[in-house]
Structures are given as C-alpha cells and as structure tokens.
Scaffold this active site. Sequence first.
Site, PDB file in Angstrom:
ATOM      1  N   CYS A  50      34.028  27.364  47.376  1.00  0.00           N
ATOM      2  CA  CYS A  50      34.428  26.390  46.347  1.00  0.00           C
ATOM      3  C   CYS A  50      35.466  25.379  46.847  1.00  0.00           C
ATOM      4  O   CYS A  50      35.683  24.354  46.208  1.00  0.00           O
ATOM      5  CB  CYS A  50      34.955  27.105  45.109  1.00  0.00           C
ATOM      6  N   HIS A  84      39.048  21.755  41.302  1.00  0.00           N
ATOM      7  CA  HIS A  84      37.779  22.482  41.308  1.00  0.00           C
ATOM      8  C   HIS A  84      37.518  23.025  39.907  1.00  0.00           C
ATOM      9  O   HIS A  84      38.377  23.663  39.306  1.00  0.00           O
ATOM     10  CB  HIS A  84      37.854  23.611  42.334  1.00  0.00           C
ATOM     11  N   ASN A 105      30.697  26.135  37.114  1.00  0.00           N
ATOM     12  CA  ASN A 105      31.282  26.086  38.454  1.00  0.00           C
ATOM     13  C   ASN A 105      30.153  25.824  39.457  1.00  0.00           C
ATOM     14  O   ASN A 105      29.316  26.689  39.681  1.00  0.00           O
ATOM     15  CB  ASN A 105      31.983  27.422  38.737  1.00  0.00           C
TER      16      ASN A 105
HETATM   17  N1  COA Z   1      30.967  38.139  27.590  1.00  0.00           N
HETATM   18  C1  COA Z   1      31.664  39.016  26.857  1.00  0.00           C
HETATM   19  N2  COA Z   1      32.578  39.835  27.399  1.00  0.00           N
HETATM   20  C2  COA Z   1      32.793  39.735  28.725  1.00  0.00           C
HETATM   21  C3  COA Z   1      32.093  38.844  29.541  1.00  0.00           C
HETATM   22  C4  COA Z   1      31.145  38.026  28.919  1.00  0.00           C
HETATM   23  N3  COA Z   1      30.421  37.101  29.608  1.00  0.00           N
HETATM   24  N4  COA Z   1      32.527  38.968  30.816  1.00  0.00           N
HETATM   25  C5  COA Z   1      33.471  39.921  30.786  1.00  0.00           C
HETATM   26  N5  COA Z   1      33.633  40.401  29.523  1.00  0.00           N
HETATM   27  C6  COA Z   1      34.517  41.415  29.033  1.00  0.00           C
HETATM   28  C7  COA Z   1      34.990  42.353  30.102  1.00  0.00           C
HETATM   29  O1  COA Z   1      34.035  43.368  30.334  1.00  0.00           O
HETATM   30  C8  COA Z   1      36.257  42.872  29.495  1.00  0.00           C
HETATM   31  O2  COA Z   1      35.956  43.882  28.604  1.00  0.00           O
HETATM   32  P1  COA Z   1      36.880  45.175  28.463  1.00  0.00           P
HETATM   33  O3  COA Z   1      38.217  44.648  28.032  1.00  0.00           O
HETATM   34  O4  COA Z   1      36.169  45.971  27.439  1.00  0.00           O
HETATM   35  O5  COA Z   1      36.903  45.788  29.816  1.00  0.00           O
HETATM   36  C9  COA Z   1      36.813  41.694  28.700  1.00  0.00           C
HETATM   37  O6  COA Z   1      35.697  40.794  28.529  1.00  0.00           O
HETATM   38  C10 COA Z   1      37.909  40.952  29.391  1.00  0.00           C
HETATM   39  O7  COA Z   1      37.508  40.767  30.764  1.00  0.00           O
HETATM   40  P2  COA Z   1      38.403  39.953  31.740  1.00  0.00           P
HETATM   41  O8  COA Z   1      37.773  40.004  33.096  1.00  0.00           O
HETATM   42  O9  COA Z   1      39.818  40.389  31.584  1.00  0.00           O
HETATM   43  O10 COA Z   1      38.250  38.492  31.113  1.00  0.00           O
HETATM   44  P3  COA Z   1      38.979  37.207  31.550  1.00  0.00           P
HETATM   45  O11 COA Z   1      39.713  36.608  30.428  1.00  0.00           O
HETATM   46  O12 COA Z   1      39.708  37.405  32.856  1.00  0.00           O
HETATM   47  O13 COA Z   1      37.769  36.234  31.825  1.00  0.00           O
HETATM   48  C11 COA Z   1      36.574  35.376  33.709  1.00  0.00           C
HETATM   49  C12 COA Z   1      36.802  36.574  32.808  1.00  0.00           C
HETATM   50  C13 COA Z   1      35.558  35.733  34.753  1.00  0.00           C
HETATM   51  C14 COA Z   1      36.070  34.230  32.845  1.00  0.00           C
HETATM   52  C15 COA Z   1      37.918  34.973  34.337  1.00  0.00           C
HETATM   53  O14 COA Z   1      38.524  36.108  34.914  1.00  0.00           O
HETATM   54  C16 COA Z   1      37.773  33.938  35.382  1.00  0.00           C
HETATM   55  O15 COA Z   1      37.382  32.824  35.104  1.00  0.00           O
HETATM   56  N6  COA Z   1      38.122  34.284  36.620  1.00  0.00           N
HETATM   57  C17 COA Z   1      38.008  33.343  37.710  1.00  0.00           C
HETATM   58  C18 COA Z   1      36.589  33.293  38.164  1.00  0.00           C
HETATM   59  C19 COA Z   1      36.351  32.153  39.064  1.00  0.00           C
HETATM   60  O16 COA Z   1      36.883  31.092  38.840  1.00  0.00           O
HETATM   61  N7  COA Z   1      35.565  32.379  40.103  1.00  0.00           N
HETATM   62  C20 COA Z   1      35.233  31.379  41.029  1.00  0.00           C
HETATM   63  C21 COA Z   1      36.411  31.001  41.821  1.00  0.00           C
HETATM   64  S1  COA Z   1      36.069  29.607  42.753  1.00  0.00           S
END
Ligand code: COA
Length: 328
Positions: A110, A249, A279
């Site tokens: 990325c 990004h 993304n």
């Molecule tokens: N729909 C519903 N629930 C979801 C889900 C979805 N698509 N994806 C994850 N969950 C759930 C998880 O299982 C978790 O459940 P639990 O509390 O029962 O375990 C809960 O939502 C919270 O998960 P969490 O990972 O803490 O959520 P978050 O607020 O961190 O959001 C992302 C998840 C992936 C959106 C976030 O972490 C993120 O954007 N991270 C960066 C990813 C990224 O940018 N990657 C590329 C980098 S270049």
Amino acid sequence: MAAVLCGLGAWLPPRVLANEEIAARLDTSDEWIRSRTGIAERRVADPGTSTVDMAVAAGRQALDSAGLTEVDAVVLATATPDQVCPASAPQVAARLGLGEVNAVDVNAVCSGFLYALATASGFIAGGIARRVLVIGADTFTTLVDPDDRGTVPIFGDGAGAVVLRAGDADELGALGPFALHSDGGLAELLMVPAGGAKQRRSDNPHDYFLDMHGQAVFRQAGTRMAEASRSVLEQAGWTVGDVDRFIGHQANIRILQTTAKYLGLPQDALVVNIERTGNTSAASIPLAMADAQRDGTLLAGQRVLLSAFGAGLTWGATLLRWPALANV
Ligand code: COA
C-alpha cells in the site's frame, strides 16, 4: 534536478461491489462497514481483467494528460503482478507502445506508489531518465479470502498513474523531500503466507489469501503516517498550517482522521474517496488525486502532503505544490 508531476490518469473496473452485496453473503452489515471503515462500495476487476490491463488504461490517460507519447521509463507499483515472474512493468510498457524502455516493478504494497515516485525521482535526479510514467495498480481482491468478513469489505481494485518530468525544484509539481521507512519485524501483521519462495505450497487454501491483524495494523498506520509526514514537512521547511490538502493512503477513513488528529491538521484538508473505492493498495493515492483534480478539491498552487502505510510494514511521505493539469 527535480521530478515534476505533469500528467495524471486513473482507471477503475466497471463492476461495483456494494456493502449490501457483501452483507448478503457474509456475517456483516452495510452499517458496520460504513461506520468502521468509511467504505460504501468498491470496484472489482472481472476475471478477464488483470493488473497489467488496469495499469495500461491508467497509464494511457496519464500520458494523454501530460501530452506525451513517449517516456524514458515506466515504474509500476504493485503487489499483484500478472505473474509471480516476470515483473509486469515491461508488459505495460510494451502494451503502451513505449518501445524498449527502462521498466520495473516496485513492491511496497500500500506504500508502493510513494516508493515508485521516489524511484522515478531517483531516475530523473541521476540522469537515467527525463520523463517517467509512474503507475500504481493492484487487483487486491484476488488476495482476499472470499469467506473473510475482516478483509472482503476493505479491499478493491483499480489503477492510477502520473507522469514525472525533469524540471526545477521551485516549479509547481516538483516532488520531495521524501521519507520512506520499513519494519520487516512486523511483516506478519499483513501477509499472504503461501505461494512465495518460503512456502511454495500449502494444503490450507486460506494460506494463499491475505492474513490481516486489523487492529494492530490500524494502530501502526496513523502513528507512522504522522511521523513520516512530520519528517518531510520539517525537511521542506513547511508547517502543518501550510498544508492545503493531505492525500493519505485510503485504507480506512478512521485512519485518515486519526493521522490528521496526530498532525494537528484540520479534517477538511483530508482528500477522501474511500467511500467509493475501498483500499486499492498501490492505486489508492493516484486514484484519490484524480478524483480530487476532477471535482476541484485540488487546485494549482495548493500545498499537498502525501502519505501512505502498508504491508511490509512500509510507510512514507512526500509533498509538492499542486501543478496545473490537463485532460484528467
Ligand atoms: N462485520 C461485522 N463485524 C466484524 C467485521 C465485519 N465485516 N469484521 C470484524 N468484525 C467484528 C470482529 O470479529 C470483532 O468481533 P468481537 O468483538 O466479537 O471479537 C469486532 O467486529 C471488532 O473487531 P475489530 O477488529 O476490533 O474491529 P475494528 O474496529 O478494529 O475494525 C478493521 C476492523 C479491519 C476495519 C480495522 O481494524 C482496520 O481498518 N484496520 C486496518 C486495516 C487496514 O487498513 N489494512 C490495510 C493496511 S494498508
């Protein structure tokens, strides 16, 4: 000798994958995806469309915008080349009719577009090339496990491109300074475990898809983009208050907002198009540039800060005063 941005292009596959369509198949909802990521829909390349196809389309538009039919080099940022070997840039150059030019892939996932800009700037500064086509293109949906609700909503496909030419550091469009960093000790936070030289084959089909530790990635991303941004601002003698537009990004709208908060940058300086693209990895910054150029968010003379973060881990930043561009 500075590298000056003088052309811009973008291409998105026509197929729209809306949150509702994902929610009909996986345990998630439009509301969850929008509120946690800022994404409403993303584009998905159909199986007949590859990274090279998208790169050619965006590259052609950037050449038109620069008014050029020839360049001396093509630098393609991608983590999803058409084949594991060879690199895809030579095929892009050939398809664009650019002859036997210098053509190379850069893989910083990325952050790839920023690394590709720096590579092209180096070609220009070193007298190796005077005009370089820099493309960011990724078909990241091919790396996403279709059963993983943690990654399917996040990623989309697309390509964006710019042309850099040799010029003076005080011209509009002159790029730099750059800050580029990596931490391979955290590679496992975002990794496709199998298919490379270390683990050629796996009996577990999930090993061929992206394994992402979302929360840990989230925490790193804002901090690292803010650090790199501060570094280039300081090197350039700009203050945060000088920045008119921040093109980060497009990984998650909350990461962009957090980065702005860490920097003390007003939220309205953020260029955001993630709602419609998701993304798109290396394509994300030039796609955001193209949208902002078309809708008038980016104007000639504005001071623009660019920053990215991605798998590797890799991250970085650079800046420029926005040039006047045609035919975007
Ligand atoms: N729909 C519903 N629930 C979801 C889900 C979805 N698509 N994806 C994850 N969950 C759930 C998880 O299982 C978790 O459940 P639990 O509390 O029962 O375990 C809960 O939502 C919270 O998960 P969490 O990972 O803490 O959520 P978050 O607020 O961190 O959001 C992302 C998840 C992936 C959106 C976030 O972490 C993120 O954007 N991270 C960066 C990813 C990224 O940018 N990657 C590329 C980098 S270049």
